[in-house]
Design a protein around this motif. Structure first.
Motif, PDB file in Angstrom:
ATOM      1  N   VAL A  92       0.837  -1.197   0.000  1.00  0.00           N
ATOM      2  CA  VAL A  92       0.000   0.000   0.000  1.00  0.00           C
ATOM      3  C   VAL A  92       0.872   1.247   0.000  1.00  0.00           C
TER       4      VAL A  92
ATOM      5  N   ILE B 243      -1.053   5.341   3.963  1.00  0.00           N
ATOM      6  CA  ILE B 243      -2.121   4.532   4.553  1.00  0.00           C
ATOM      7  C   ILE B 243      -1.677   3.954   5.887  1.00  0.00           C
TER       8      ILE B 243
ATOM      9  N   PRO C  82      -2.935   6.924   9.274  1.00  0.00           N
ATOM     10  CA  PRO C  82      -4.268   6.319   9.193  1.00  0.00           C
ATOM     11  C   PRO C  82      -5.404   7.292   9.512  1.00  0.00           C
TER      12      PRO C  82
ATOM     13  N   ILE D  32      -7.273   8.918   6.541  1.00  0.00           N
ATOM     14  CA  ILE D  32      -8.202   8.148   5.707  1.00  0.00           C
ATOM     15  C   ILE D  32      -9.605   8.694   5.936  1.00  0.00           C
TER      16      ILE D  32
ATOM     17  N   LYS E 212     -11.730   9.338   0.381  1.00  0.00           N
ATOM     18  CA  LYS E 212     -10.521   8.657  -0.096  1.00  0.00           C
ATOM     19  C   LYS E 212     -10.767   7.162  -0.287  1.00  0.00           C
ATOM     20  N   VAL E 213     -11.483   6.557   0.649  1.00  0.00           N
ATOM     21  CA  VAL E 213     -11.773   5.123   0.552  1.00  0.00           C
ATOM     22  C   VAL E 213     -12.597   4.840  -0.696  1.00  0.00           C
TER      23      VAL E 213
ATOM     24  N   GLU F   9     -10.844   5.198  -4.149  1.00  0.00           N
ATOM     25  CA  GLU F   9      -9.686   4.346  -4.447  1.00  0.00           C
ATOM     26  C   GLU F   9     -10.089   3.302  -5.489  1.00  0.00           C
TER      27      GLU F   9
ATOM     28  N   ILE G   5      -6.283  -2.239  -2.128  1.00  0.00           N
ATOM     29  CA  ILE G   5      -5.927  -1.072  -1.314  1.00  0.00           C
ATOM     30  C   ILE G   5      -7.175  -0.514  -0.634  1.00  0.00           C
ATOM     31  N   ARG G   6      -8.300  -0.471  -1.356  1.00  0.00           N
ATOM     32  CA  ARG G   6      -9.559  -0.005  -0.770  1.00  0.00           C
ATOM     33  C   ARG G   6      -9.939  -0.889   0.422  1.00  0.00           C
TER      34      ARG G   6
ATOM     35  N   MET H  51      -7.777   0.040   3.348  1.00  0.00           N
ATOM     36  CA  MET H  51      -8.226   1.319   3.900  1.00  0.00           C
ATOM     37  C   MET H  51      -9.496   1.135   4.736  1.00  0.00           C
TER      38      MET H  51
ATOM     39  N   TYR I 178      -9.890   2.015   8.536  1.00  0.00           N
ATOM     40  CA  TYR I 178     -10.899   3.031   8.866  1.00  0.00           C
ATOM     41  C   TYR I 178     -12.054   2.419   9.641  1.00  0.00           C
TER      42      TYR I 178
END
Length: 166
Positions: free
Chosen positions: A43, A47, A51, A54, A58-59, A62, A67-68, A71, A75
């Motif tokens: 990542v 990230i 943290p 986030i 952004k989530v 992505e 990566i999502r 996140m 989160y």
């Protein structure tokens, strides 16, 4: 072919041997080059190291699914659903179905109503929320839809599964 490299100054892994660090690079070399990784998923540095930066925006924006997912794990699904103003509309042994009308605030062109089914992976105990069509009425139907079954097909598939005929 011969490759020469200095030994890393840091190498951290999770219980399954995958590169993983919650606070910095999982792999770091003396020259500062490193890999930031969460349970084997490489990542961007931010990230792991920032943290608190986030956000739902952004989530949701992505493009990389892995990566999502990282996140969202950091989160938290509960936080995302709360930030989206999602309300629980059905809960059963298969999961919990949430609905929100605020997704369009974060993603332009999205439906005014969005539904998510929150489930727990029994092998990892990780929680996930999967987006489902807005006309899905129950958590059971939502989970069945994620496997490609709808309506009566879902009931037939469940009966086969319970009898061990899948």
């Amino acid at each position: 072919l011969v490759l020469l490299s200095p030994l890393p100054v840091k190498l951290t892994r999770d219980d399954q041997g995958r590169l993983h660090s919650e606070v910095g690079p999982a792999l770091l070399y003396p020259d500062g080059w490193g890999i930031w990784s969460w349970h084997g998923v490489t990542v961007p540095r931010e990230i792991i190291e920032k943290p608190l930066d986030i956000t739902p925006d952004k989530v949701l924006q992505e493009n990389n699914q892995e990566i999502r997912s990282v996140m969202l794990e950091i989160y938290g699904w509960a936080n995302l659903l709360k930030d989206l103003g999602a309300i629980s509309i059905h809960k059963d042994k298969y999961g919990e179905l949430f609905e929100t009308t605020r997704l369009s605030l974060y993603l332009s062109g999205e439906d005014t109503v969005a539904r998510f089914v929150k489930v727990k992976d029994p092998s990892t105990d990780r929680e996930y929320a999967l987006r489902v069509p807005p006309n899905i009425p129950t958590a059971h139907d939502a989970v069945a839809w994620t496997f490609g079954f709808e309506g009566k097909e879902a009931k037939i598939a469940e009966a086969r599964f319970l009898r061990g005929h899948f």
